[in-house]
Design a protein around this motif. Structure first.
Motif, mmCIF file in Angstrom:
data_model
loop_
_atom_site.group_PDB
_atom_site.id
_atom_site.type_symbol
_atom_site.label_atom_id
_atom_site.label_comp_id
_atom_site.label_asym_id
_atom_site.label_seq_id
_atom_site.Cartn_x
_atom_site.Cartn_y
_atom_site.Cartn_z
ATOM 1 N N UNK A 190 -12.636 -0.016 10.698
ATOM 2 C CA UNK A 190 -12.328 -0.701 9.490
ATOM 3 C C UNK A 190 -12.183 0.305 8.152
ATOM 4 N N UNK A 191 -13.204 1.071 8.202
ATOM 5 C CA UNK A 191 -12.850 2.299 7.054
ATOM 6 C C UNK A 191 -11.408 3.217 7.222
ATOM 7 N N UNK A 192 -11.046 3.300 8.357
ATOM 8 C CA UNK A 192 -9.796 4.033 8.498
ATOM 9 C C UNK A 192 -8.785 3.119 8.117
ATOM 10 N N UNK A 193 -8.854 2.011 8.342
ATOM 11 C CA UNK A 193 -7.503 1.110 7.996
ATOM 12 C C UNK A 193 -7.849 0.875 6.496
ATOM 13 N N UNK A 194 -8.983 0.788 5.673
ATOM 14 C CA UNK A 194 -9.032 0.668 4.397
ATOM 15 C C UNK A 194 -8.233 1.785 3.698
ATOM 16 N N UNK A 195 -8.502 3.028 4.264
ATOM 17 C CA UNK A 195 -7.758 4.272 3.637
ATOM 18 C C UNK A 195 -6.310 4.004 3.613
ATOM 19 N N UNK A 196 -5.910 3.661 4.995
ATOM 20 C CA UNK A 196 -4.534 3.730 5.324
ATOM 21 C C UNK A 196 -3.837 2.454 4.513
ATOM 22 N N UNK A 197 -4.338 1.403 4.028
ATOM 23 C CA UNK A 197 -3.818 0.295 3.547
ATOM 24 C C UNK A 197 -3.723 0.917 2.014
ATOM 25 N N UNK A 198 -4.615 1.578 1.483
ATOM 26 C CA UNK A 198 -4.734 1.950 0.122
ATOM 27 C C UNK A 198 -3.744 3.052 -0.139
#
Length: 864
Positions: A190-198
């Motif tokens: 989830x944390x990696x996906x948050x960074x990617x989406x931002x």
């Protein structure tokens, strides 16, 4: 040349309902808080578009569904379902979202973005739309990052804006701190996906907003967006040689509630039946494509057809070509044809001409009428921009405004208005408002209260302590420093641009609730809306002491409470309840009107007399019926001082209740008030007209005794006293049949309920007419007759010489005064419009017999 921004927006909302949106606790229970927040944000987005985005169109895409339904499903875009194509938002979509359950699969976010872009391309091809994609997800499911550069390029190519609403996302500051403290390998999916989406949102010039912030933004009130459309394009003509091209826009207009439209209840029932049938077929066949063909094509709109019929001939319809419009002129309708209407219109050319200039202070603030318009120079015209800017700055320096003649469109109505300059750091403009004319201004006279006015009463002039308490109260409730910004600096409270209409906001909330729950009650007032209606609690606490000091400096004395109950029950008048069927107990409500304290009886029923006489006959059960009398009378319940005669007539004409006694009583009070408040004979004529109407009304309603008693009361109050001139005014020439001022008692011949005889009538005013029997006319007298014929008015004057005493008659006519003092008396007969005052000082007079065969208004002045 600058490109124009499209006014319409095409939006695709992507909602993640996959397995990642639901989580399990340690005890194995499934929590759906994430998907609930996501659904709420999407619902608010649809609600905002339904209310404010009248021309916007929306599409809905779901991620993580068990099935697949999209145009790219054959290319491997699985578990992505298009619920609705890009179209005008509807209530059905809101109902679908309300009953939406969590998904049972995992879907890819990037795949959903590609499906959404495909929908936008198909919808907006060769059309002018703003394009936007909303992605609502918590980023717990895996994301495929292959071919990411192609997706970025496609976003920029078709000019799509991306808004990501992150559910359970960290704030940007917290995420940056986590990046510095933890290694990327130790981060969760989830944390990696948050960074990617931002990062992806930044690369396509998009934004990422946490769901809590998004909910606050969409829950907050906003005003309806309007198109930037000019209201005027033309020249500001200062002189025929000096014209500046300007554009006008509507700056301020009162927003009203949407109008209600009639719909067909029968069509609504048919639509519901078809929807139920479709749902049954869908459950039976389990085939969505077949069900699409059976969508109901019934509309709820209603077409109204108006037919016209004559009152005298209700069986035959009057066609529109046979109709004419008419304007009411008194009691008559004056017909005007279509040609007459066109001639009534004023033909004028479109213009904005300067009439002159005046000081800014010469136009009061209450002169602003109608909507406010803003005028700027024509875009792209540097010369007009410089000229208008110089002109505006000159008006500011001289503190003046322009008076202009404004015609918005060709053959439009001309308006007289004024333009006031407005200068800001980044732009200058002129604000326009209509000016009122003499017919628009209401003039009212109020007693002076200014301490500088010498006519102000001393009791109304405040002392120093009262002025100080008032100033403290104003300072404590000052809105300019009542709120604070993020830096702690004071700012103004209740700015119009940030203060929304609570009526509109509550209406839209109720409309949304009723659309989803048609059989439930309207929701209560939202606490956020209540804050706009009620005073701010912080200000009230701050000004609490100032309010107390102000109340102490201005003590209020409680007036006498006027309240009582009345009982109408046969002979029961002691205020208690009676057991008879016709008992009614009501209150008397006192209020101030026209400067007087008036007691108004409420709940007064109509009644019928037991003796069956004609007096006070009214229908008892007439309250539930709506009639034209109610409209004509206007539900008048008081006799005011402005138009007492008409008020008295309206009360007598009431058929829903018996107000005869009340009308007569109030009319008596108004007559006495007019006489006592009159400055010399200022209100005498008005009081005289009231007495005449009271006499007519009492005769019609068989209330002769009330009028006779009132006339006797006035004689005791005014005759030979302070207002003796009024008594002489209303009783002048009461013995003359032709006199207009013939106020006397009502006799038995005029009304059956009167007991006054003709002898009592003659004795009442103490002006008995001496009876004289003239001698019969014989042939010997014919030579003494003089026949005078004037315009069909024949006056026969018989002169006899039976007295030698001098008689002096003083006659006041319209244009001349004649005095005769001889041994022979002169008789003058007065016609209908002549007012004569005769004083006889001798014991023997001459007899005059006047026979009037016809009255004419063309009588020469020297005969009057």
């Amino acid at each position: 040349m600058a490109t124009t921004i499209p006014l319409k927006e095409a939006v695709v909302v992507i909602l993640d309902i996959g397995l990642g949106m639901t989580s399990k606790d340690s005890d194995g229970t499934t929590t759906t808080s994430s998907i609930e927040d996501a659904l709420r944000s999407v619902t608010l987005l649809y609600q905002q578009k339904l209310i404010y985005g009248k021309k916007d169109q929306l599409g809905l895409v779901l991620i993580g569904t068990k099935g697949t339904k999209n145009n790219l499903q054959d290319d491997g875009y699985q578990h992505i379902t298009v619920v609705s194509d890009i179209e005008e938002p509807s209530i059905e979509t809101l109902k679908y979202l309300e009953n939406l359950a969590p998904g049972e699969s995992k879907g890819d976010v990037i795949d959903s973005l590609i499906v959404a872009m495909d929908m936008l391309i198909r919808k907006t091809e060769n059309k002018k739309y703003q394009k936007r994609i909303f992605l609502v997800t918590n980023a717990r499911d895996p994301i495929n990052t292959e071919d990411l550069s192609i997706v970025r390029d496609q976003f920029k190519k078709i000019d799509v804006k991306l808004n990501i609403i992150g559910v359970d996302f960290l704030e940007e500051k917290e995420e940056n701190e986590m990046d510095t403290g933890n290694n990327n390998k130790n981060k969760s999916l989830k944390e990696k996906n948050e960074i990617f989406l931002r990062e992806f949102a930044e690369s396509v010039d998009g934004v990422l907003v946490p769901v809590k912030q998004a909910l606050e933004m969409m829950s907050f009130f906003r005003s309806q967006s309007v198109m930037t459309r000019t209201s005027f394009r033309g020249a500001l003509e200062i002189t025929p040689e000096l014209k500046i091209p300007v554009w006008g826009y509507l700056k301020m207009k009162q927003q009203i509630l949407p109008t209600l439209k009639k719909i067909s209840s029968l069509a609504q029932q048919q639509i519901e039946q078809q929807q139920q049938q479709q749902q049954q077929n869908k459950d039976k066949n389990n085939n969505d494509e077949d069900n699409e063909e059976g969508k109901p094509n019934i509309t709820l709109d209603v077409n109204q057809e108006v037919s016209y019929y004559s009152i005298t001939d209700p069986d035959n319809e009057i066609l529109k070509p046979d109709l004419l419009k008419g304007y009411k002129y008194g009691k008559s309708l004056i017909p005007f044809s279509k040609i007459d209407e066109d001639q009534l219109k004023y033909s004028s050319s479109k213009c904005l001409k300067v009439v002159g200039f005046t000081d800014r202070k010469s136009i009061p603030i209450y002169y602003n009428m109608g909507n406010t318009e803003v005028f700027v120079s024509q875009p792209g015209d540097k010369q007009s921009e410089e000229a208008l800017s110089s002109f505006i700055h000159a008006l500011v320096e001289t503190d003046q405004v322009m008076i202009v003649r404004y015609v918005k469109t060709m053959n439009g109505s001309p308006y007289l208005g004024y333009m006031i300059p407005h200068v800001k750091s980044d732009y200058v403009c002129l604000y326009y408002n209509h000016l009122p004319l003499a017919d628009d201004i209401r003039q009212y006279q109020f007693p002076p209260i200014s301490p500088k006015n010498p006519l102000t009463r001393k009791s109304n002039i405040p002392n120093a302590e009262q002025l100080e308490a008032t100033q403290q109260l104003i300072d404590s409730m000052d809105l300019m420093k009542s709120e604070f910004d993020e830096d702690g600096d004071p700012i103004q409270m209740l700015k119009p641009r940030f203060t929304y209409n609570p009526l509109l906001q509550h209406f839209y909330q109720c409309l949304h609730h009723r659309s989803l729950h048609p059989n439930t009650q309207i929701p209560k007032l939202d606490p956020v809306i209540a804050e706009y209606i009620n005073p701010d609690q912080i200000i009230m606490n701050k000004s609490k002491q100032s309010i107390k000091n102000f109340a102490d400096r201005f003590p209020l004395t409680k007036t006498t409470v006027f309240s009582k109950t009345i009982a109408i029950s046969g002979g029961n008048t002691n205020g208690t309840t009676s057991n008879t069927n016709n008992t009614m107990i009501g209150g008397v409500k006192y209020h101030w009107k026209d400067g007087m304290l008036i007691g108004e009886e409420i709940n007064l029923d109509s009644y019928v007399t037991d003796d069956g006489s004609e007096a006070k006959k009214r229908k008892v059960n007439d309250f539930s019926e709506f009639s034209l009398d109610k409209l004509v009378s206007g539900y008048v319940t008081e006799v005011g001082t402005i138009n007492p005669v008409q008020n008295f007539k309206d009360m007598l004409n009431r058929r829903d209740m018996d107000l005869v006694d009340k009308a007569i009583t109030l009319m008596k009070e108004r007559i006495l008030q007019l006489v006592n408040d009159s400055l010399r004979d200022q209100y005498y004529q008005k009081a005289f007209e009231c007495i005449k109407e009271l006499r007519v009304g009492c005769i019609r309603e068989s209330e002769a005794e009330q009028f006779n008693g009132f006339l006797k009361e006035m004689r005791s109050l005014f005759q030979s006293k302070k207002r003796d001139d009024f008594w002489q005014y209303i009783t002048a020439d009461v013995t003359s049949i032709l006199s207009e001022k013939s106020i006397n008692l009502i006799t038995q011949d005029e009304c059956d309920s009167s007991e006054v005889t003709q002898e009592e009538l003659d004795q009442f005013l103490d002006k008995k007419v001496k009876q004289f029997n003239p001698p019969p006319i014989t042939k010997d007298h014919l030579h003494k007759l003089e026949i005078l014929s004037i315009n069909s008015l024949i006056i026969i004057v018989l002169t006899t010489t039976t007295a030698t005493t001098t008689a002096t008659t003083k006659t006041t006519a319209t244009t001349a005064t004649t005095t005769a003092a001889t041994t022979t008396a002169t008789a003058i007969t007065t016609a209908t419009t002549t007012k004569t005052t005769a004083t006889t000082e001798t014991t023997t007079a001459t007899t005059t017999i006047a026979t009037i065969t016809k009255t004419t208004s063309a009588l020469p002045n020297h005969y009057i």
